[in-house]
Design a protein around this motif. Structure first.
Motif, mmCIF file in Angstrom:
data_model
loop_
_atom_site.group_PDB
_atom_site.id
_atom_site.type_symbol
_atom_site.label_atom_id
_atom_site.label_comp_id
_atom_site.label_asym_id
_atom_site.label_seq_id
_atom_site.Cartn_x
_atom_site.Cartn_y
_atom_site.Cartn_z
ATOM 1 N N LEU A 34 0.965 -1.148 -0.098
ATOM 2 C CA LEU A 34 0.127 0.024 0.153
ATOM 3 C C LEU A 34 0.884 1.207 -0.009
ATOM 4 O O LEU A 34 2.047 1.188 0.577
ATOM 5 N N TYR A 36 0.454 5.174 1.220
ATOM 6 C CA TYR A 36 -0.261 6.308 2.127
ATOM 7 C C TYR A 36 0.382 7.523 2.036
ATOM 8 O O TYR A 36 1.471 7.649 1.662
ATOM 9 N N LYS A 38 0.705 11.596 3.420
ATOM 10 C CA LYS A 38 0.612 12.115 4.829
ATOM 11 C C LYS A 38 0.956 13.744 4.609
ATOM 12 O O LYS A 38 1.824 14.077 4.468
ATOM 13 N N GLY A 43 -2.875 12.341 9.879
ATOM 14 C CA GLY A 43 -2.595 11.031 10.081
ATOM 15 C C GLY A 43 -2.529 10.628 8.609
ATOM 16 O O GLY A 43 -2.993 11.248 7.661
ATOM 17 N N PRO A 44 -1.780 9.542 8.245
ATOM 18 C CA PRO A 44 -1.802 9.032 7.024
ATOM 19 C C PRO A 44 -3.067 8.502 6.552
ATOM 20 O O PRO A 44 -3.862 8.093 6.952
ATOM 21 N N PHE A 46 -4.764 6.480 2.965
ATOM 22 C CA PHE A 46 -4.742 5.558 2.044
ATOM 23 C C PHE A 46 -4.534 6.034 0.550
ATOM 24 O O PHE A 46 -5.395 6.936 0.370
ATOM 25 N N PHE A 89 4.468 7.200 2.265
ATOM 26 C CA PHE A 89 4.644 6.101 3.117
ATOM 27 C C PHE A 89 4.348 4.757 2.320
ATOM 28 O O PHE A 89 3.374 4.584 1.849
ATOM 29 N N PHE A 103 5.590 -0.422 7.878
ATOM 30 C CA PHE A 103 5.824 1.002 7.088
ATOM 31 C C PHE A 103 7.314 1.091 6.621
ATOM 32 O O PHE A 103 8.338 0.721 7.412
ATOM 33 N N GLY A 104 7.544 1.896 5.705
ATOM 34 C CA GLY A 104 8.655 2.442 5.353
ATOM 35 C C GLY A 104 8.820 3.788 5.893
ATOM 36 O O GLY A 104 7.843 4.176 6.647
#
Lengths: 113, 114
Positions: A34, A36, A38, A43-44, A46, A89, A103-104
């Protein structure tokens, strides 16, 4: 040990051009990915996802490419717009595992007018 | 109408104190999460609850205790705060527990321990 890595902390792109954000992963159990987005103090949210049974998924200006053999995915945004300036992300999960996103560390994308 | 909300947004406190962060979701989701974003910007999962039952508990100090009074709420209580607890804490929710579901995040709580 970071299983998902985004090696570019920042990227600057001119408005109207293509933005390409990259992500690498090490865990071969990951089969769902996925992206995301931000904004500061939020917040992140989708953006787009891809299953490992596909190598490409497209949604409007956003396309995610998956190269399973290289354990690499990328997000293409074309054309880039000023509102795309945000931190992006990459995240990965295993479909059959617990719903745990890894997450990265994010890439800050700046779109210059 | 905020889907996932967190209170407070900012929290500044002294080392050794006990504090709580609250999270509520109005999406009707069954699963809720707590993530920590550290100084290196990595978002790491801490806990996950499904229908008030703990399903994910990463290697988090036991000073951190989540509590889910109902499936719309997941609170995080932190005892004996330490400097290293300074971070942004994000709550999230998803419809279920499979690995393909989108998670929806709250705006984050910025915790600073002095």
């Amino acid at each position: 040990d970071q299983q998902v890595k985004q090696n570019s902390p920042s990227l600057s792109v001119q408005e109207g051009r293509i933005s390409i954000l990259n992500c690498d992963y090490t865990n071969s159990m990951f089969d769902y990915f996925l992206w995301y987005k931000k904004y500061p103090a939020e917040g992140p949210t989708f953006l787009i996802s891809i299953s490992s049974i596909k190598d490409k998924n497209e949604d409007g200006r956003f396309t995610v490419f998956l190269n399973k053999s290289a354990k690499h995915l990328s997000l293409h945004i074309v054309p880039s717009q000023p509102g795309d300036s945000a931190v992006y992300f990459c995240a990965a999960s295993a479909v059959r595992g617990a719903q745990k996103l890894v997450f990265g560390q994010g890439t800050r994308l700046t779109i210059n007018p | 109408d905020t889907a996932v909300s967190q209170t407070p947004k900012y929290l500044v406190t002294q080392m050794g104190n006990d504090k709580s962060i609250k999270c509520e979701q109005n999406l009707g989701h069954d699963t809720m999460y707590w993530y920590k974003q550290d100084s290196k910007k990595f978002l790491k999962i801490m806990f996950s609850y499904n229908n008030k039952e703990l399903i994910i508990n990463e290697t988090v100090p036991n000073r951190f205790s989540p509590k889910s009074p109902d499936k719309a709420h997941l609170n995080l209580h932190i005892n004996s705060l330490e400097l290293g607890d300074s971070a942004v804490y994000f709550c999230a929710s998803s419809p279920g527990t499979s690995g393909v579901e989108t998670q929806y995040f709250g705006p984050g709580t910025r915790l600073l321990v002095l």
